[in-house]
Scaffold this motif. Structure first.
Motif, PDB file in Angstrom:
ATOM      1  N   PRO A 192      47.532  58.853  36.961  1.00 24.87           N
ATOM      2  CA  PRO A 192      48.150  57.376  36.918  1.00 24.87           C
ATOM      3  C   PRO A 192      46.741  56.632  36.688  1.00 24.87           C
ATOM      4  O   PRO A 192      45.719  56.880  36.795  1.00 24.87           O
ATOM      5  N   VAL A 193      46.941  55.545  35.840  1.00 19.93           N
ATOM      6  CA  VAL A 193      46.004  54.691  35.227  1.00 19.93           C
ATOM      7  C   VAL A 193      46.371  53.219  35.369  1.00 19.93           C
ATOM      8  O   VAL A 193      47.496  53.033  35.059  1.00 19.93           O
ATOM      9  N   LEU A 194      45.592  52.306  35.786  1.00 21.40           N
ATOM     10  CA  LEU A 194      45.760  50.813  35.867  1.00 21.40           C
ATOM     11  C   LEU A 194      45.148  50.424  34.633  1.00 21.40           C
ATOM     12  O   LEU A 194      43.889  50.458  34.628  1.00 21.40           O
ATOM     13  N   PRO A 195      45.956  49.917  33.469  1.00 18.98           N
ATOM     14  CA  PRO A 195      45.385  49.290  32.443  1.00 18.98           C
ATOM     15  C   PRO A 195      44.348  48.051  32.861  1.00 18.98           C
ATOM     16  O   PRO A 195      44.574  47.235  33.661  1.00 18.98           O
ATOM     17  N   GLY A 196      43.328  48.123  32.198  1.00 16.43           N
ATOM     18  CA  GLY A 196      42.384  46.939  32.153  1.00 16.43           C
ATOM     19  C   GLY A 196      43.271  45.571  31.870  1.00 16.43           C
ATOM     20  O   GLY A 196      42.903  44.644  32.572  1.00 16.43           O
ATOM     21  N   SER A 197      44.020  45.656  31.123  1.00 14.95           N
ATOM     22  CA  SER A 197      44.708  44.327  30.805  1.00 14.95           C
ATOM     23  C   SER A 197      45.517  44.027  31.995  1.00 14.95           C
ATOM     24  O   SER A 197      45.723  42.821  32.055  1.00 14.95           O
ATOM     25  N   ALA A 198      45.891  44.804  32.925  1.00 15.44           N
ATOM     26  CA  ALA A 198      46.795  44.539  33.770  1.00 15.44           C
ATOM     27  C   ALA A 198      45.898  44.003  35.100  1.00 15.44           C
ATOM     28  O   ALA A 198      46.319  42.932  35.837  1.00 15.44           O
ATOM     29  N   LEU A 199      44.679  44.703  35.078  1.00 14.92           N
ATOM     30  CA  LEU A 199      43.780  43.918  36.109  1.00 14.92           C
ATOM     31  C   LEU A 199      43.312  42.570  35.898  1.00 14.92           C
ATOM     32  O   LEU A 199      43.272  41.571  36.541  1.00 14.92           O
ATOM     33  N   LYS A 200      43.005  42.459  34.438  1.00 16.60           N
ATOM     34  CA  LYS A 200      42.750  41.134  34.053  1.00 16.60           C
ATOM     35  C   LYS A 200      44.004  39.998  34.253  1.00 16.60           C
ATOM     36  O   LYS A 200      43.421  39.106  34.689  1.00 16.60           O
ATOM     37  N   GLY A 201      45.001  40.589  33.847  1.00 15.97           N
ATOM     38  CA  GLY A 201      46.115  39.703  33.989  1.00 15.97           C
ATOM     39  C   GLY A 201      46.300  39.369  35.618  1.00 15.97           C
ATOM     40  O   GLY A 201      46.877  37.991  36.086  1.00 15.97           O
ATOM     41  N   LEU A 202      46.268  40.314  36.480  1.00 11.54           N
ATOM     42  CA  LEU A 202      46.253  39.853  37.942  1.00 11.54           C
ATOM     43  C   LEU A 202      45.294  38.952  38.253  1.00 11.54           C
ATOM     44  O   LEU A 202      45.300  37.906  38.917  1.00 11.54           O
ATOM     45  N   ALA A 203      43.953  39.181  37.908  1.00  7.87           N
ATOM     46  CA  ALA A 203      42.889  38.375  38.130  1.00  7.87           C
ATOM     47  C   ALA A 203      42.917  36.912  37.565  1.00  7.87           C
ATOM     48  O   ALA A 203      42.872  35.736  38.246  1.00  7.87           O
ATOM     49  N   SER A 204      43.383  36.944  36.465  1.00 10.98           N
ATOM     50  CA  SER A 204      43.604  35.481  35.744  1.00 10.98           C
ATOM     51  C   SER A 204      44.764  34.752  36.492  1.00 10.98           C
ATOM     52  O   SER A 204      44.584  33.548  36.683  1.00 10.98           O
ATOM     53  N   ARG A 205      45.913  35.433  36.862  1.00 10.65           N
ATOM     54  CA  ARG A 205      47.013  34.832  37.482  1.00 10.65           C
ATOM     55  C   ARG A 205      46.744  34.405  39.016  1.00 10.65           C
ATOM     56  O   ARG A 205      46.758  33.198  39.348  1.00 10.65           O
ATOM     57  N   THR A 206      45.814  35.234  39.861  1.00 12.45           N
ATOM     58  CA  THR A 206      45.066  34.827  41.037  1.00 12.45           C
ATOM     59  C   THR A 206      44.512  33.517  40.740  1.00 12.45           C
ATOM     60  O   THR A 206      44.582  32.501  41.853  1.00 12.45           O
ATOM     61  N   ALA A 207      43.490  33.446  39.934  1.00 16.10           N
ATOM     62  CA  ALA A 207      42.598  32.179  39.690  1.00 16.10           C
ATOM     63  C   ALA A 207      43.435  31.178  39.536  1.00 16.10           C
ATOM     64  O   ALA A 207      43.038  29.843  40.064  1.00 16.10           O
ATOM     65  N   HIS A 208      44.547  31.153  38.683  1.00 10.87           N
ATOM     66  CA  HIS A 208      45.272  30.147  38.308  1.00 10.87           C
ATOM     67  C   HIS A 208      46.103  29.704  39.558  1.00 10.87           C
ATOM     68  O   HIS A 208      45.976  28.309  39.845  1.00 10.87           O
ATOM     69  N   LEU A 209      46.603  30.374  40.149  1.00  7.21           N
ATOM     70  CA  LEU A 209      47.537  30.127  41.556  1.00  7.21           C
ATOM     71  C   LEU A 209      46.772  29.494  42.470  1.00  7.21           C
ATOM     72  O   LEU A 209      47.158  28.749  43.358  1.00  7.21           O
ATOM     73  N   ASP A 210      45.741  29.932  42.903  1.00  8.94           N
ATOM     74  CA  ASP A 210      44.778  30.008  44.085  1.00  8.94           C
ATOM     75  C   ASP A 210      44.029  28.882  43.803  1.00  8.94           C
ATOM     76  O   ASP A 210      43.619  28.111  44.889  1.00  8.94           O
ATOM     77  N   ALA A 211      43.516  28.699  42.656  1.00  9.33           N
ATOM     78  CA  ALA A 211      42.338  27.665  42.353  1.00  9.33           C
ATOM     79  C   ALA A 211      42.786  26.471  41.684  1.00  9.33           C
ATOM     80  O   ALA A 211      42.116  25.626  41.349  1.00  9.33           O
ATOM     81  N   GLY A 212      44.016  26.520  41.052  1.00 10.15           N
ATOM     82  CA  GLY A 212      44.585  25.536  40.022  1.00 10.15           C
ATOM     83  C   GLY A 212      43.869  26.013  38.698  1.00 10.15           C
ATOM     84  O   GLY A 212      43.104  26.672  38.475  1.00 10.15           O
ATOM     85  N   PRO A 213      44.505  25.191  37.733  1.00 13.38           N
ATOM     86  CA  PRO A 213      43.957  25.579  36.340  1.00 13.38           C
ATOM     87  C   PRO A 213      42.612  25.278  35.851  1.00 13.38           C
ATOM     88  O   PRO A 213      42.144  25.710  34.970  1.00 13.38           O
ATOM     89  N   GLY A 214      41.859  24.418  36.569  1.00 16.64           N
ATOM     90  CA  GLY A 214      40.491  23.915  36.413  1.00 16.64           C
ATOM     91  C   GLY A 214      39.605  24.501  37.521  1.00 16.64           C
ATOM     92  O   GLY A 214      38.746  23.871  37.788  1.00 16.64           O
ATOM     93  N   TRP A 215      39.793  25.824  37.752  1.00 14.80           N
ATOM     94  CA  TRP A 215      39.074  26.282  39.043  1.00 14.80           C
ATOM     95  C   TRP A 215      37.663  26.327  38.829  1.00 14.80           C
ATOM     96  O   TRP A 215      37.084  26.558  37.821  1.00 14.80           O
ATOM     97  N   ASN A 216      36.953  26.203  39.978  1.00 20.79           N
ATOM     98  CA  ASN A 216      35.593  26.208  40.022  1.00 20.79           C
ATOM     99  C   ASN A 216      34.873  27.686  40.630  1.00 20.79           C
ATOM    100  O   ASN A 216      35.592  28.346  41.286  1.00 20.79           O
TER     101      ASN A 216
END
Length: 169
Positions: A40-64
């Motif tokens: 099994p491999v978790l694609p880097g694009s999936a990890l990047k998408g997960l991190a991006s979505r987390t940043a957007h949801l938890d810190a808002g679109p202009g996160w610091n």
């Protein structure tokens, strides 16, 4: 562990995980496996998408970032870390490989049960309690994965920790 421009760590699943469920496969219930090693491999694009979505949801679109006083323009750090259609992001998210020293995994059987197959396939009769369930077997993974993140040239290495924090969250 980390070097000046890279970070290598492990992360474990809390339960079963499947990526690539809709990939082309005889049964259309595939899992993402490395084509050479079959693990099994978790694609880097999936990890990047997960991190991006987390940043957007938890810190808002202009996160610091935690050490910054103000994001300034909306989405400034989101765009810098993950990139835009015009510019690459500050961090390279490499594919995460299953760790062979994991206590569990790499492959386990699971089942999803479609209760209204005819309705979903043809849009015909509405679902009812008289429909027969259709069990569909598929493969999942669990265990520990090796995560590798890398800074692009000239990027402050503290962004590695920010990216990893988002993945862990």
């Amino acid at each position: 562990s980390a070097s000046d421009n890279a970070l290598l760590t492990t992360a474990s699943t809390d339960g079963r995980l499947v990526i690539g469920l809709g990939n082309k496969n005889v049964l259309e219930v595939g899992i993402r496996l490395d084509h050479t090693w079959g693990v099994p491999v978790l694609p880097g694009s999936a990890l990047k998408g997960l991190a991006s979505r987390t940043a957007h949801l938890d810190a808002g679109p202009g996160w610091n970032r935690p050490d910054s006083a103000s994001a300034g323009e909306t989405g400034r750090y989101q765009s810098y870390l993950f990139g835009t259609t015009e510019n690459a992001g500050a961090i390279i998210f490499h594919d995460a490989w299953w760790d062979p020293e994991s206590k569990v995994g790499p492959l386990e059987l699971d089942v999803m049960t479609v209760h209204h197959k005819d309705y979903y396939q043809s849009g015909g009769l509405p679902p009812s309690d008289m429909d027969s369930p259709t069990p569909i077997a598929f493969v999942t993974t669990s265990g520990t994965f090796l995560i590798a993140l890398e800074c692009r040239h000239g990027v402050d290495p503290s962004w590695l920790r920010t990216a990893l924090d988002l993945i862990e969250h």
